[in-house]
Scaffold this motif. Structure first.
Motif, mmCIF file in Angstrom:
data_model
loop_
_atom_site.group_PDB
_atom_site.id
_atom_site.type_symbol
_atom_site.label_atom_id
_atom_site.label_comp_id
_atom_site.label_asym_id
_atom_site.label_seq_id
_atom_site.Cartn_x
_atom_site.Cartn_y
_atom_site.Cartn_z
ATOM 1 N N LEU A 110 7.384 24.408 1.965
ATOM 2 C CA LEU A 110 8.367 25.472 2.267
ATOM 3 C C LEU A 110 9.639 25.016 2.121
ATOM 4 O O LEU A 110 10.745 25.433 1.494
ATOM 5 N N VAL A 111 10.041 23.726 2.553
ATOM 6 C CA VAL A 111 11.640 23.148 2.439
ATOM 7 C C VAL A 111 11.606 22.860 0.953
ATOM 8 O O VAL A 111 12.661 23.022 0.274
ATOM 9 N N SER A 112 10.498 22.063 0.317
ATOM 10 C CA SER A 112 10.510 21.794 -1.117
ATOM 11 C C SER A 112 10.998 22.985 -2.081
ATOM 12 O O SER A 112 11.809 22.823 -2.702
ATOM 13 N N ASN A 113 10.326 24.065 -1.760
ATOM 14 C CA ASN A 113 10.773 25.373 -2.428
ATOM 15 C C ASN A 113 12.047 26.071 -2.154
ATOM 16 O O ASN A 113 12.733 26.737 -2.899
ATOM 17 N N ALA A 114 12.298 25.677 -0.798
ATOM 18 C CA ALA A 114 13.572 26.233 -0.196
ATOM 19 C C ALA A 114 14.815 25.652 -0.871
ATOM 20 O O ALA A 114 15.971 26.262 -1.379
ATOM 21 N N VAL A 115 14.797 24.332 -1.435
ATOM 22 C CA VAL A 115 15.633 23.674 -2.309
ATOM 23 C C VAL A 115 15.976 24.355 -3.367
ATOM 24 O O VAL A 115 16.980 24.523 -4.097
ATOM 25 N N GLN A 116 14.604 24.701 -4.278
ATOM 26 C CA GLN A 116 14.893 25.421 -5.581
ATOM 27 C C GLN A 116 15.326 26.897 -5.187
ATOM 28 O O GLN A 116 16.173 27.056 -6.277
ATOM 29 N N GLU A 117 15.261 27.517 -4.363
ATOM 30 C CA GLU A 117 15.661 28.623 -4.025
ATOM 31 C C GLU A 117 17.125 28.704 -3.662
ATOM 32 O O GLU A 117 18.084 29.481 -4.252
ATOM 33 N N MET A 118 17.537 27.654 -2.903
ATOM 34 C CA MET A 118 19.045 27.407 -2.634
ATOM 35 C C MET A 118 19.788 27.230 -4.075
ATOM 36 O O MET A 118 20.870 27.605 -4.408
ATOM 37 N N ARG A 119 19.028 26.379 -4.865
ATOM 38 C CA ARG A 119 19.641 26.053 -6.145
ATOM 39 C C ARG A 119 19.797 27.225 -7.093
ATOM 40 O O ARG A 119 21.056 27.587 -7.749
ATOM 41 N N ARG A 120 18.834 28.263 -7.194
ATOM 42 C CA ARG A 120 18.927 29.259 -8.153
ATOM 43 C C ARG A 120 20.015 30.169 -7.672
ATOM 44 O O ARG A 120 20.650 30.896 -8.403
ATOM 45 N N PHE A 121 19.940 30.546 -6.301
ATOM 46 C CA PHE A 121 20.964 31.512 -5.661
ATOM 47 C C PHE A 121 22.411 31.009 -5.766
ATOM 48 O O PHE A 121 23.201 31.582 -6.280
ATOM 49 N N VAL A 122 22.635 29.731 -5.430
ATOM 50 C CA VAL A 122 23.956 29.196 -5.640
ATOM 51 C C VAL A 122 24.493 29.119 -7.197
ATOM 52 O O VAL A 122 25.677 29.406 -7.269
ATOM 53 N N GLN A 123 23.809 28.754 -7.685
ATOM 54 C CA GLN A 123 24.211 28.661 -9.210
ATOM 55 C C GLN A 123 24.190 30.120 -9.904
ATOM 56 O O GLN A 123 25.336 30.364 -10.527
ATOM 57 N N ALA A 124 23.746 31.011 -9.302
ATOM 58 C CA ALA A 124 23.925 32.544 -9.910
ATOM 59 C C ALA A 124 25.203 33.076 -9.122
ATOM 60 O O ALA A 124 25.907 33.698 -9.956
ATOM 61 N N VAL A 125 25.580 32.719 -8.057
ATOM 62 C CA VAL A 125 26.746 33.159 -7.155
ATOM 63 C C VAL A 125 28.069 32.393 -7.663
ATOM 64 O O VAL A 125 29.249 32.853 -7.671
ATOM 65 N N ASN A 126 27.827 30.962 -7.891
ATOM 66 C CA ASN A 126 28.854 30.306 -8.057
ATOM 67 C C ASN A 126 28.540 29.229 -9.088
ATOM 68 O O ASN A 126 28.118 27.898 -8.730
ATOM 69 N N PRO A 127 28.247 29.162 -10.419
ATOM 70 C CA PRO A 127 27.561 28.200 -11.413
ATOM 71 C C PRO A 127 28.623 27.174 -11.293
ATOM 72 O O PRO A 127 29.949 27.323 -12.016
#
Length: 329
Positions: free
Chosen positions: A215-232
């Motif tokens: 879950l945590v490993s996937n969470a890092v990827q999820e966080m990266r996708r979101f943060v890059q989308a909102v503030n690349p």
């Protein structure tokens, strides 16, 4: 002597007041409850949170008068739950923070507005973003009270502001560093609470360490996708301000978001879990804010979606986790 207005009476406000005052700053500490102020003045302990910490009242001045605390300070540190930021700051004039430097120690978003705390403060008080910063972990207030080795990152587009506040925090058990990625650090601090909450739900349902690691490993990827989308921008999420803060919140016994999630996983309703904890789990509000923001961004966020479905759509945790586990890799 640096003069700081600490806004909030919770565990994190208590821990930061301990660090700052012991490092020589004068802290004008605003607490909502008059009884808490009187207790601090008479016993030098916060009666509600981390009550083992004793304060030097020559350096710490507890008060119920928000305007006086703010007027007397060069720095304003916000350490109230995100849901209370607007009600608390509405008592201040729009020019009240002019010339001051603002640090958010809040790991949540303004409910309803779905904006970061630093964005709200900058807009509300007509401040440049170079006047604001955010403090991130990994760091639990309870371990600060025990003076266990801790690490903090101060994020701000103004390198001097970040370094100046970092210097105010450094001592024999706290290492503090400056960083420029204000938005990335703040969004990740919000999202890690969602992940910890979801991990808590899984724990409450009987899932083990193997699942939490995935879950945590996937969470890092999820966080990266979101943060890059909102503030690349280029950023390394393996840093302690990002991954480190996520890990301590997802795994620690002191994590209120993990505790809250675990209660929900064990069958508590959201309301009953909130009442029993008697503390704010920022992840509950953050889930809705991030979910609303993502309606426009359309980022793939299965963990956040699962938490939202459980907390706001009232889908049974066991059912939603069965769906989520098939999406993790």
């Amino acid at each position: 002597m640096e003069k700081i207005a600490m806004i909030g009476g919770g565990s994190w406000a208590t821990a930061l007041t301990k660090i700052l005052s012991e490092n020589g700053a004068r802290v004008h500490w605003w607490l909502r409850a008059k009884d808490d102020v009187q207790h601090l003045l008479s016993t030098r302990h916060n009666p509600r949170y981390i009550s083992s910490v004793q304060f030097d009242l020559e350096r710490v001045r507890p008060t119920n008068e928000l305007k006086e605390a703010v007027k007397a300070a060069d720095w304003l540190v916000l350490a109230v739950p995100a849901a209370f930021v607007q009600p608390v700051l509405d008592g201040l004039d729009r020019d009240a923070l002019k010339g001051k430097r603002i640090i958010s120690a809040i790991k949540g978003m303004i409910p309803g507005r779905n904006v970061l705390v630093t964005d709200y403060v900058a807009e509300r008080f007509r401040l440049a973003h170079t006047c604001v910063g955010v403090v991130a972990g990994p760091c639990h207030a309870e371990e600060v009270a025990l003076e266990k080795q801790s690490y903090l990152t101060i994020g701000s587009p103004d390198a001097k502001l970040a370094e100046d506040f970092s210097a105010l925090l450094r001592n024999r058990y706290v290492k503090a560093e400056a960083a420029e990625d204000l938005d990335g650090i703040e969004y990740c601090a919000v999202m890690k609470n969602i992940i910890a909450l979801t991990g808590g739900i899984a724990h409450g349902l009987g899932y083990g360490d193997n699942f939490l690691a995935v879950l945590v490993s996937n969470a890092v990827q999820e966080m990266r996708r979101f943060v890059q989308a909102v503030n690349p921008q280029p950023r390394d999420l393996s840093g302690s301000a990002y991954l480190g803060d996520l890990l301590v919140t997802a795994y620690s016994q002191f994590s209120r978001n993990r505790t809250f999630g675990s209660m929900v996983g064990r069958g508590y309703s959201v309301k009953s879990a909130q009442l029993e904890m008697n503390m704010i789990a920022e992840g509950y509000y953050a889930v809705k804010s991030i979910h609303e923001l993502n309606k426009k961004l359309q980022v793939n966020m299965p963990i956040t979606a699962a938490a939202y479905n459980i907390l706001y759509e009232r889908i049974a945790p066991a059912v939603e986790l069965e769906i989520l586990k098939e999406k993790l890799r």
